[in-house]
Design an enzyme around this catalytic site. Structure first.
Site, PDB file in Angstrom:
ATOM      1  N   SER A  77       0.797  -1.225   0.000  1.00 46.08           N
ATOM      2  CA  SER A  77       0.000   0.000   0.000  1.00 46.08           C
ATOM      3  C   SER A  77       0.829   1.275   0.000  1.00 46.08           C
ATOM      4  CB  SER A  77      -0.940   0.020   1.216  1.00 46.08           C
ATOM      5  OG  SER A  77      -0.204   0.127   2.421  1.00 46.08           O
ATOM      6  N   LYS A 147       0.925   4.759   6.841  1.00 48.10           N
ATOM      7  CA  LYS A 147       0.385   5.578   5.745  1.00 48.10           C
ATOM      8  C   LYS A 147       1.050   6.948   5.787  1.00 48.10           C
ATOM      9  CE  LYS A 147      -2.811   2.412   4.871  1.00 48.10           C
ATOM     10  NZ  LYS A 147      -2.715   1.541   3.673  1.00 48.10           N
TER      11      LYS A 147
END
Length: 293
Positions: A77, A147
């Site tokens: 990701s 993230k």
């Protein structure tokens, strides 16, 4: 000269015995007062090894708890910034001094609730648990995510289909860090979202392969993450060696005017500062007028 002192020569100092024969003061096994001066033999390396290991483990635990901790990247990701299997070092010190996550930083945070509920966690063995506990291996039990911070408390973030991500009306140039060939948010447009104070909006660099804030807007917090859940900022890729690199904040997050809240507050503050002298001057005139009357 005091007994046992050295004059700067290599030879030991001699003293006469009762029969006049010189005797080495350090070779007769006795001190002038009759006590033994035999030097203790140093401990062997193998006897000291357990102590050294114990100290090293304690230091590793303290470092892991208060300074830095290693984390493993389990997914794609954050490509190409981070690859699956990379080990990153996370700064855990600055949050202790009240530092808040900033836009553009790559952060590790605990699952806010529901983000990883369908993700299986491998069962670690005893050795892995121990090494994870002291910080020499990433934890295999905790459900953590990594993230990039896109917006912080007070920001308004938005992304329309075929458009860029905007923060406080400023478009982000994300070409330098998102995965090659990805769009900014075409798979999941969103916003405008007002990020509450004490929370952050996060997105993966591999936009079309990241279940980030966009996909959890139905949960409490509407996709935002509490800063209390943030473990720290990822500062460097430490392993493998050929992947070593720092993780700086992209320049687009430093563009002028991005901090709209602060920019709006400055004119207001200047206005108040300029009005205060006028208010005091007017009150002074009114006071003088009442006194004269």
């Amino acid at each position: 000269m005091a007994v046992g002192a050295r004059s700067g020569h290599d030879e030991p100092e001699d003293r006469p015995s009762s029969d006049g024969v010189p005797v080495d003061a350090e070779s007769d096994g006795e001190s002038p007062g009759g006590g033994s001066t035999v030097a203790k033999k140093p401990r062997s390396f193998w006897k000291e090894l357990p102590l050294l290991i114990g100290i090293a483990l304690i230091l590793a635990l303290l470092i892991k708890t208060f300074l830095v901790q290693a984390f493993s990247i389990p997914s794609d990701s954050m490509q190409n910034t981070l690859q699956r299997g990379d080990r990153v070092l996370v700064d855990k010190l600055t949050p202790w001094f009240g530092s808040e996550p900033e836009r553009g930083e790559v952060v590790v945070f605990h699952d806010p609730g529901g983000w990883l509920e369908d993700t299986a966690t491998p069962e670690p063995n005893a050795v892995q648990k121990f090494l994870s506990f002291i910080g020499l291996m990433p934890s295999a039990e905790e459900k953590d995510l990594i993230k990039r911070v896109i917006a912080v408390g007070g920001d308004t973030v938005e992304c329309k289909k075929n458009g860029p991500v905007t923060v406080n009306g400023k478009a982000l140039d994300d070409k330098s860090f998102i995965f090659e060939g990805n769009s900014a948010c075409d798979d999941e447009p969103f916003g405008p979202i007002h990020v509450p104070e004490g929370r952050i909006w996060v997105m993966g660099d591999h936009r079309q392969n990241s279940l980030d804030s966009r996909y959890h807007q139905e949960l409490p917090g509407q996709g935002t993450v509490s800063t209390d859940e943030v473990v720290g900022r990822a500062v460097v890729v430490a392993w493998p060696i050929n992947r070593w690199a720092t993780l700086p904040v992209p320049k687009t997050f430093d563009q002028p005017g991005l901090n709209a809240a602060a920019a709006a507050a400055v004119p207001g503050a200047l206005g108040v500062a300029g009005a205060l002298p006028l208010v005091f001057w007017r009150r002074r005139r009114l006071t003088r007028g009442h006194t004269a009357g």
